[in-house]
Design an enzyme around this catalytic site. Structure first.
Site, PDB file in Angstrom:
ATOM      1  N   GLY A  87     -17.564  -9.157  12.548  1.00  0.00           N
ATOM      2  CA  GLY A  87     -17.700 -10.006  11.372  1.00  0.00           C
ATOM      3  C   GLY A  87     -18.782  -9.488  10.431  1.00  0.00           C
ATOM      4  N   SER A 183     -14.830  -3.367  15.192  1.00  0.00           N
ATOM      5  CA  SER A 183     -15.359  -3.683  13.873  1.00  0.00           C
ATOM      6  C   SER A 183     -16.894  -3.782  13.915  1.00  0.00           C
ATOM      7  CB  SER A 183     -14.711  -4.968  13.349  1.00  0.00           C
ATOM      8  OG  SER A 183     -14.957  -5.134  11.982  1.00  0.00           O
ATOM      9  N   TYR A 184     -17.458  -4.905  13.467  1.00  0.00           N
ATOM     10  CA  TYR A 184     -18.917  -5.030  13.478  1.00  0.00           C
ATOM     11  C   TYR A 184     -19.475  -5.121  14.898  1.00  0.00           C
ATOM     12  CZ  TYR A 184     -23.531  -5.900  11.602  1.00  0.00           C
ATOM     13  OH  TYR A 184     -24.863  -5.778  11.287  1.00  0.00           O
ATOM     14  N   ASP A 380      -6.056   1.873   9.366  1.00  0.00           N
ATOM     15  CA  ASP A 380      -7.110   0.972   8.905  1.00  0.00           C
ATOM     16  C   ASP A 380      -7.840   1.616   7.738  1.00  0.00           C
ATOM     17  OD1 ASP A 380      -9.184  -0.835   8.605  1.00  0.00           O
ATOM     18  OD2 ASP A 380     -10.262  -0.179  10.399  1.00  0.00           O
ATOM     19  N   HIS A 432      -6.671  -1.982  12.064  1.00  0.00           N
ATOM     20  CA  HIS A 432      -8.032  -2.323  12.472  1.00  0.00           C
ATOM     21  C   HIS A 432      -8.069  -2.908  13.878  1.00  0.00           C
ATOM     22  CE1 HIS A 432     -12.224  -3.066  11.443  1.00  0.00           C
ATOM     23  NE2 HIS A 432     -12.116  -4.321  11.844  1.00  0.00           N
TER      24      HIS A 432
END
Length: 458
Positions: A87, A183-184, A380, A432
């Protein structure tokens, strides 16, 4: 020590261990999920969920969901894997558990579940964590606490969670333990791994028997993320030649924490040129007329706000807000004043701590001889393969096995390169969320990681 004193000490030790074990059994029984609304009649594995307090003073508690390996697969002999989404502010229950690697998928009605044949708990016991507090069902009773979150605090809370969770589930102590995320979580996993590794030093038989981690389409290094992302856009025909030049001129890669006006203007043009596509998966149609809070840090990554197909989020929003579901999950026990959401805007709006690069931590953990895999879906456009390759290249690791295609049933599923201390794997046609778009290939990837074997080359 006299015989009588020794006997007293031994008795007290056994007595205390007995009390601790009894307490753990009671807590596990309380957290055991008997039945989830809408789940199939036969699942064949045990589930647990609930809260672990990480800060008594502030009332911070993190929500977890453990899906054990099927009883037929011998869960007691399987490793434990912690899964984290990023996020910052996005739920591992919404994404990892419900869209990607979890045992259940949510039907469009938001009421019923069906089994995921490529669920990762077929290979390991999977522990999903909603982190930090304020994400999903995780909460904090002190409002000001949620206005001061960042990477370091998130990592420290996650470590405290693990320590306390292992006390509740002592059968997992000393078991092989791995982390994974995307991701994060490229930040979350690295920073938590660093803490665990550092605090395990000098311990002969650590409770958290940490063996390694894998990160997918992760944020690694801001400098290379910018270069790699703009290059990906251009080479995949998403932006014009002139915009690509403006991005490279207007965006100062050496000082990218606060993009210049010229950089932001070029990004606005780039997003317009890309049109109505799903940047997280450029080959699949977007779910229109909705907005998603999938990614944050707008100032740092201005392109991240757009795209991601949020249709599956709709199903999660319906399902996890149902009172009977929350009751079955032992969730929302304090009566949180806001609805459960896949991503929390509040968390990311107040994010205060985000290092520019994870490369020093990668180097530290490579030196610690941990198993480290980095994988990337190649469709992605938000944290693309090019960015990941530039970042890994910056580590300047010796190559053990050069770039080669990997296969499943004679089909090329991606490519891999094995470096000294790190394995890079690409997944062809995946966006992603690799396990969402290529579930079978992601399953093979995870199996290879656990078995510490190279991807199948024939």
């Amino acid at each position: 020590m006299s015989h009588s004193i020794f006997c007293v000490v031994l008795f007290l030790t056994i007595f205390c261990v007995g009390i601790s074990l009894a307490s753990s059994i009671k807590e596990q029984k309380r957290d055991k999920i008997k039945w989830l609304p809408g789940q199939p009649k036969i699942v064949g594995f045990e589930q647990y969920s609930g809260y672990v307090t990480v800060n008594e003073e502030s009332g911070r508690a993190l929500f977890y969901w453990l899906t054990e390996a099927p009883l037929s697969h011998g869960p007691n002999s399987k490793p434990l894997v912690l899964w984290l989404n990023g996020g910052p502010g996005c739920s591992s229950i919404a994404y990892g558990a419900s869209e990607e690697i979890g045992p259940f998928r949510i039907r469009p009605d938001g009421k019923s579940l069906y089994l995921n044949p490529y669920a990762w708990n077929n290979l390991a016991n999977i522990l999903f964590l909603e982190s930090p507090a304020g994400v999903g069902f995780s909460y904090c009773n002190k409002t000001t606490d949620m206005q001061n979150f960042g990477d370091q605090k998130t990592a420290e809370d996650a470590y405290i969670f693990l320590v306390n969770w292992f006390e509740r589930f002592p059968q997992y102590k000393h078991r092989e333990f791995y982390m994974a995320g995307e991701s994060y979580a490229g930040h979350y996993v690295l920073q938590l791994a660093q803490i665990v590794n550092q605090r395990n030093k000098g311990v002969s038989n650590p409770v958290i028997n940490f063996q390694g981690f894998m990160v997918g389409n992760g944020v690694i290094d801001d400098y290379h993320d910018y270069i790699g992302t703009f290059e990906y856009w251009w080479t995949h025909g998403l932006i014009s030649d002139s915009t690509y030049k403006k991005l490279n001129i207007g965006c100062d890669f050496g000082s990218i924490q606060h993009p210049s006006v010229q950089c932001l203007q070029a990004l606005t043009v780039a997003i317009t040129e890309q049109g109505n596509i799903d940047g997280y998966s450029i080959n699949t149609p977007p779910c229109n007329n909705t907005a998603s809070l999938r990614s944050g840090l707008h100032d740092r990554y201005p392109w991240m706000y757009r795209a991601y197909d949020p249709c599956a989020e709709r199903y999660s929003d319906v399902y996890f807000n149902r009172p009977e579901v929350q009751k079955a999950l032992h969730a929302n026990v304090t009566g949180i004043s806001y609805a459960w959401k896949a991503c929390s805007g509040t968390v990311w709006d107040y994010w205060t701590d985000s290092p520019l690069s994870m490369l020093p931590i990668y180097q530290e953990l490579i030196n610690a001889d941990l198993r480290i895999w980095v994988y990337s879906g190649d469709t992605d456009a938000v944290i693309p393969l090019t960015a990941t390759r530039y970042s890994i290249g910056a580590l300047k690791l010796p190559t053990i096995m050069n770039w080669y295609p990997w296969y499943d049933n004679g089909k090329v599923c991606g490519w891999s390169q094995v470096y000294k201390g790190l394995t890079l794997v690409t997944v062809r046609g995946a966006g992603h969320e690799v396990p969402l778009h290529r579930p079978r290939e992601a399953f093979i990837l995870f199996r290879s990681f656990l078995e510490n074997k190279n991807m199948p080359s024939s």
